[in-house]
Each structure stands twice: as structure tokens, then as C-alpha cells.
Motif scaffolding. Structure first.
Motif, short mmCIF file in Angstrom:
data_model
loop_
_atom_site.label_atom_id
_atom_site.label_comp_id
_atom_site.label_asym_id
_atom_site.label_seq_id
_atom_site.Cartn_x
_atom_site.Cartn_y
_atom_site.Cartn_z
N ARG A 22 20.62 0.77 4.64
CA ARG A 22 20.55 2.20 4.38
C ARG A 22 19.91 2.45 3.02
NH1 ARG A 22 24.03 5.35 7.81
NH2 ARG A 22 23.71 7.07 6.35
N VAL A 23 19.42 3.68 2.82
CA VAL A 23 18.87 4.11 1.53
C VAL A 23 19.84 5.14 0.96
CG1 VAL A 23 16.88 5.09 0.35
CG2 VAL A 23 16.55 3.69 2.40
N PRO A 24 20.82 4.71 0.17
CA PRO A 24 21.93 5.61 -0.19
C PRO A 24 21.57 6.71 -1.16
CG PRO A 24 22.18 3.46 -1.23
CD PRO A 24 21.05 3.32 -0.28
N TRP A 25 20.45 6.58 -1.89
CA TRP A 25 20.11 7.63 -2.85
C TRP A 25 19.37 8.81 -2.22
CZ3 TRP A 25 18.15 2.65 -2.94
CH2 TRP A 25 16.81 2.50 -2.55
N GLN A 26 19.05 8.70 -0.96
CA GLN A 26 18.38 9.80 -0.26
C GLN A 26 19.41 10.74 0.36
OE1 GLN A 26 15.30 10.55 -0.28
NE2 GLN A 26 13.98 8.75 -0.27
N GLN B 78 26.70 0.99 -6.99
CA GLN B 78 27.17 1.41 -5.67
C GLN B 78 26.06 1.31 -4.63
OE1 GLN B 78 30.30 2.00 -4.68
NE2 GLN B 78 30.87 1.39 -6.77
N SER B 79 24.85 1.70 -5.01
CA SER B 79 23.72 1.58 -4.08
C SER B 79 23.43 0.11 -3.78
CB SER B 79 22.48 2.26 -4.68
OG SER B 79 22.68 3.65 -4.80
N ALA B 80 23.57 -0.73 -4.81
CA ALA B 80 23.35 -2.17 -4.59
C ALA B 80 24.39 -2.75 -3.64
CB ALA B 80 23.37 -2.91 -5.93
N LEU B 81 25.63 -2.29 -3.74
CA LEU B 81 26.66 -2.74 -2.80
C LEU B 81 26.30 -2.34 -1.38
CD1 LEU B 81 30.00 -1.96 -4.70
CD2 LEU B 81 29.13 -4.22 -4.05
N THR B 82 25.83 -1.12 -1.21
CA THR B 82 25.43 -0.65 0.12
C THR B 82 24.32 -1.53 0.69
OG1 THR B 82 26.04 1.63 -0.38
CG2 THR B 82 24.46 1.29 1.41
N GLN B 83 23.38 -1.94 -0.17
CA GLN B 83 22.25 -2.73 0.28
C GLN B 83 22.49 -4.23 0.15
OE1 GLN B 83 18.72 -1.10 -1.71
NE2 GLN B 83 18.56 0.38 -0.06
N GLN B 84 23.70 -4.61 -0.23
CA GLN B 84 24.09 -6.02 -0.36
C GLN B 84 23.18 -6.78 -1.32
OE1 GLN B 84 24.26 -7.27 3.86
NE2 GLN B 84 26.48 -7.02 3.78
N LEU B 85 22.82 -6.11 -2.41
CA LEU B 85 22.05 -6.76 -3.46
C LEU B 85 23.02 -7.29 -4.51
CD1 LEU B 85 19.12 -4.20 -3.97
CD2 LEU B 85 19.16 -6.26 -2.55
N ARG C 194 12.95 -0.74 -6.38
CA ARG C 194 12.87 0.53 -5.63
C ARG C 194 14.18 1.31 -5.76
NH1 ARG C 194 12.85 2.71 0.20
NH2 ARG C 194 11.05 4.12 0.15
N LEU C 195 15.29 0.59 -5.72
CA LEU C 195 16.61 1.21 -5.84
C LEU C 195 16.74 1.92 -7.20
CD1 LEU C 195 20.00 -0.46 -4.94
CD2 LEU C 195 19.70 0.69 -7.13
N ILE C 196 16.37 1.23 -8.27
CA ILE C 196 16.50 1.81 -9.61
C ILE C 196 15.65 3.07 -9.74
CG2 ILE C 196 15.93 1.43 -12.05
CD1 ILE C 196 16.78 -1.52 -11.59
N LYS C 197 14.43 3.03 -9.22
CA LYS C 197 13.57 4.21 -9.27
C LYS C 197 14.18 5.36 -8.47
CE LYS C 197 9.08 2.06 -10.17
NZ LYS C 197 7.68 1.97 -9.73
N GLY C 198 14.71 5.06 -7.31
CA GLY C 198 15.31 6.10 -6.48
C GLY C 198 16.55 6.71 -7.10
N VAL C 199 17.42 5.87 -7.66
CA VAL C 199 18.64 6.36 -8.29
C VAL C 199 18.30 7.17 -9.54
CG1 VAL C 199 20.75 5.66 -9.48
CG2 VAL C 199 20.11 4.55 -7.34
N ALA C 200 17.32 6.71 -10.33
CA ALA C 200 16.91 7.46 -11.52
C ALA C 200 16.43 8.86 -11.15
CB ALA C 200 15.82 6.70 -12.27
N ALA C 201 15.63 8.95 -10.09
CA ALA C 201 15.15 10.26 -9.65
C ALA C 201 16.31 11.15 -9.23
CB ALA C 201 14.16 10.08 -8.50
N ARG C 202 17.30 10.56 -8.58
CA ARG C 202 18.49 11.32 -8.16
C ARG C 202 19.23 11.88 -9.36
NH1 ARG C 202 21.27 11.40 -3.14
NH2 ARG C 202 22.74 13.11 -3.32
N HIS C 203 19.14 11.18 -10.50
CA HIS C 203 19.82 11.61 -11.72
C HIS C 203 18.90 12.42 -12.64
CE1 HIS C 203 23.78 9.47 -11.60
NE2 HIS C 203 23.16 8.87 -10.61
#
Length: 457
Positions: free
Chosen positions: A92-96, A193-200, A236-245
Motif C-alpha cells: 500500500r501507499v499509506p501517505w496517499q 509508520q509508513s515503513a512498517l506498512t511497506q515492511q521496510l 519515494r516514501l520520504i518524499k511522499g511523507v514530506a509532501a503530506r507534512h
């Protein structure tokens, strides 16, 4: 696609009935993630039959321009190749806000052979050399990055974001500062939390030595390909989460003139078929391990040949400046952060080398492939390293590595060893791609040139 992939896709769709679209992603030569978006009903077909994307994807420069000198564009009629999902990367892409997913892909020839310009296959080529020796590289990736304000300052330059706690713009930062981590705790927690969702396997978060600069570490993997896949996904996760914030994350090597650059540090050890760390030694902080010394010697020997991988673009070379703690010579030593290859302290079982030269803008697959090529060279030819450095390597060893884009590109064309590991045809295309981007970059006249030269010459 094998049974594992199809089972994974079916299970994912069953467990995530709300998902309505999936991003099919593939990293180009620069490490830029490209691809296409499909509806959920097309996911199983993508796993079973593959997805067509143009071969010229690996001819693209950082701005998406096709560098025709690679021969992968019009010369081939912009033909397609088949791309298949990488098992284990569907999530999943949790920041979307919308329910969506993503999966990494790799490109193949239409007859099933690996597409030799895909960086994942370049890394696989090197890993196969270790498999022939019965050895497995264990790899961990550490990447630094900045978060910046979406708004530029009065001079249209980057500026740090407003502190979520104080509401003020940070002017300074202290490395390893816990209060800086506290200020951005919601952002850091969202990453975890997003990393946990993506199992990173995200490990530690560190505040670095400039405002808005952080380092997020991934745990080591006894699968170098998986470690690099996870590094791409984390970026990609870091960029997405940063945009969300409300911020923007950048992995530029040198976003600010007067602040530290951002690097990628790669940790590597070698295990045998019994899982034993062959770099381990109880004596002299591990420096007496013959295999470790050979590995270090090979990595140092291939550094000049690999420089345009470590520093792939114009901005990369801004980072190599005195006083900013970036290695510029072929040095190594025990628990010494001024050298290019550091042997961290700790237990013998955790003995490893840390490569500290590359920028955060390096392609993880090509970076790890180049480092592992050096390790393989060193152990297969039983090379001996120079004496380890104690004290300040910046003071005792003047710069010796190529420190400009054109120097690194010229060296790449003269390379004798690295093409035998990465593939001569890949190396040709990589040079054409990087050189073509440089030509486009050099056509641009910067505002600095107007300030310095317009009225003075």
C-alpha cells in the motif's frame, strides 16, 4: 512471473479490497522512479504477462529527455520491452489519501533475457560473481536528505522549513540533536509508520549537521538486491511523507552553498555458506582480517573508475569541498570518519566496511554494484591496501579522486576493470547518458555568471 509473484498478487488483492489503482515503478539509470498506473483489475495480468515500457526509459536524463547517443531511442524505433513486478515489493501507499498501491518492476528482453541496461540486472551480474565463490554480500544503506520549505526565500533560494514546534525557521542544527528530532517527531513518526506498512526495515533516524537535514538508516540485508530495492522505496516514501507534512524532501548532493552535503553510506560484509562473517577478526579492530584488507584494497583501487556512479550529475561535485567532511582521496582506517572506507568499531561478528564517498543522488543499484565489484576484485586478486590512516585524513592526504563531472566522465571512458563487472555495453550507454546530460547542462547560463561576469569582462 513465478508462482510466488502470482500468489503474492492474489493475496494482496484479497487482503486489500479497497485498493483501486497500482503504480508500476521502475528505476531509470539516474534512480528516478518512472512507470505507469493501472487499475486493480489489471494487476494479475501484469504479473502473468508483463507490462510494456519503452527501452528508451534507460536513455532518459534527469529531466526526462531521451539522450539519443545511447542508441536506445529513435535508433531502435522507440521499441518496447517487457517489465515484470519484483516479488516482495507490492504494498500500500499509506501517505496517499486515496487507496492505492505500488510495486517495483524490472525490464527484460521480449525473449526473457535480462535487459542489460536495467541497473537491477547490472547489480545481479556482479552478485553472480560472488555466488560463484560461495559468498554472499550483506549490505546496509544509509542515506542523508534535506527537508525544505515549499516556498523559496526572497532571492528565490531554498530555505529550511518552519519548525513545527517553534514556528520559526531554523538557522542552525546540531548533529545528533534530540531536540531537532523532537521538533520533527510527527514527520519522523510518519516515516516509521509508513515503513512498517511497506515492511521496510527502517532502523535509526538521526538529525544531521544542517537545518532540516536528516539520515534514515535501513537495517542490513543478506540480499544486496533487496537492500537496494528498499533504498529506492524508502526514498519515494520520504518524499511522499514530506509532501503530506507540507514540506519537500530532496536528495540533492549539495542543496545549500554553505551547508553540508548529503551522502549515501554503504555498509558491506561477506558471509560464507554457513553464515559466518568472513571479515570478522578479534585483533586490531578487524584490520588484521586478510579478506577484509583485500576487500578494502579492491574498493580503493576501483574508486577512480567508479566516481561518475558515486557522483552522477553536476550538483554532485559541489559536495566535494574541503571542510564539509567528504572523502576526496583513496583512504581507509579503523573507526575514522575522515576516510573513504571506514571500518566501524563494535563486535567482531558485526565487522564490515563502510563506503563513505557517494552522494545521496547516487543510484543505489549501481553504487552497490560498483562497491561490490571492488570487493570482488580485491579478494579474487588478493590485493593489498595502503597503510590505514589514523587521525585527520583530510590533512594528511590531498584530494586524488576525480572532482569534476568531466574528469569523472573522461575516467569512465578509460576504465579497464569496471566494464568487466558491470558490462561493457551498459558502461557505454551510461557514459552516453551522463555525457549527454552534461552537454545540456552546460548550455544553461546561470544567474551567478551574470552576477560575476556581465559587467566585469
Amino acid at each position: 512471473m513465478g508462482d510466488r509473484g502470482m500468489q503474492e498478487a492474489r493475496a494482496f488483492l484479497e487482503q486489500n479490497p479497497d485498493i483501486n489503482s497500482i503504480d508500476l515503478m521502475i528505476g531509470d539509470i539516474n534512480g528516478v522512479v518512472r512507470g505507469k498506473r493501472i487499475p486493480r483489475d489489471s494487476l494479475l495480468k501484469a504479473y502473468e504477462e508483463g507490462v510494456c515500457l519503452p527501452a528508451s526509459l534507460f536513455a532518459l536524463d534527469i529531466n526526462g529527455n531521451t539522450i539519443e547517443e545511447t542508441g536506445l531511442g529513435l535508433d531502435q524505433g522507440e521499441g518496447d520491452r517487457l517489465c515484470f513486478p519484483v516479488p516482495g515489493t507490492l504494498s500500500r501507499v499509506p501517505w496517499q489519501d486515496r487507496p492505492c498501491a505500488q510495486v517495483l518492476m524490472s525490464m527484460f528482453e521480449n525473449d526473457g533475457r535480462p535487459f542489460v541496461y536495467d541497473p537491477r540486472h547490472v547489480l545481479r551480474r556482479v552478485l553472480d560473481r560472488f555466488a560463484e565463490l560461495g559468498l554472499t554480500p550483506v549490505v546496509a544503506v544509509e542515506t542523508e536528505f534535506y527537508v525544505v520549505d515549499r516556498e523559496r526565500d526572497g532571492q528565490h533560494q531554498l530555505q529550511p522549513p518552519l519548525s513545527p514546534v517553534t514556528g520559526k525557521r531554523d538557522k542552525q542544527c546540531q548533529v545528533y540533536s534530540l531536540s531537532d528530532l523532537d521538533d520533527y517527531c510527527d514527520f519522523i513518526e510518519s516515516i516509521h509508520q509508513s515503513a512498517l506498512t511497506q515492511q521496510l526495515p527502517v532502523d535509526t533516524a538521526i538529525a544531521e549537521c544542517a537545518p532540516g537535514q536528516f539520515e534514515i538508516n535501513l537495517k542490513h540485508r543478506a540480499d544486496a538486491m533487496q537492500a537496494c530495492d528498499e533504498a529506492v522505496l524508502l526514498k519515494r516514501l520520504i518524499k511522499g511523507v514530506a509532501a503530506r507534512h507540507g514540506m519537500e524532501a530532496t536528495f540533492m548532493a549539495k542543496p545549500y552553498n554553505q551547508e553540508a552535503g548529503s551522502g549515501t553510506h554503504i555498509h558491506v560484509s561477506l558471509i560464507d555458506q554457513q553464515g559466518r562473517n568472513l571479515f570478522a577478526s578479534e585483533n586490531d579492530q578487524g584490520l588484521s582480517s586478510a579478506l577484509l584488507r583485500q576487500a578494502v584494497a579492491g574498493v580503493l583501487a576501483l574508486m577512480p573508475e567508479s566516481m561518475v556512479v558515486f557522483a552522477p550529475n553536476a550538483n554532485s561535485y559541489r559536495r566535494f569541498q574541503p571542510g564539509f567532511y567528504v572523502p576526496m582521496s583513496q583512504t581507509w582506517g579503523a573507526d575514522n570518519r575522515t576516510v573513504a572506507v571506514r571500518i566501524p568499531g563494535g563486535s567482531a561478528e558485526a565487522r564490515r566496511l563502510e563506503h563513505r564517498v557517494a552522494g545521496a543522488d547516487a543510484n543505489p543499484y549501481l553504487l552497490v554494484a560498483s562497491i561490490l565489484a571492488g570487493i570482488h576484485l580485491g579478494i579474487s586478486q588478493r590485493l593489498s591496501p595502503p597503510a590505514p590512516v589514523t587521525g585527520n585524513a583530510y590533512a594528511s592526504h590531498p584530494p586524488s579522486l576525480p572532482n569534476s563531472w568531466i574528469q569523472a566522465l573522461d575516467q569512465w571512458q578509460r576504465n579497464e576493470v569496471l566494464p568487466s563487472y558491470l558490462g561493457a555495453e551498459f558502461c557505454r550507454v551510461y557514459h552516453a547518458n551522463r555525457y549527454g546530460e552534461r552537454q545540456l547542462f552546460m548550455r544553461h547560463v546561470s544567474s551567478q555568471e551574470y552576477d560575476w561576469y556581465l559587467r566585469s569582462v
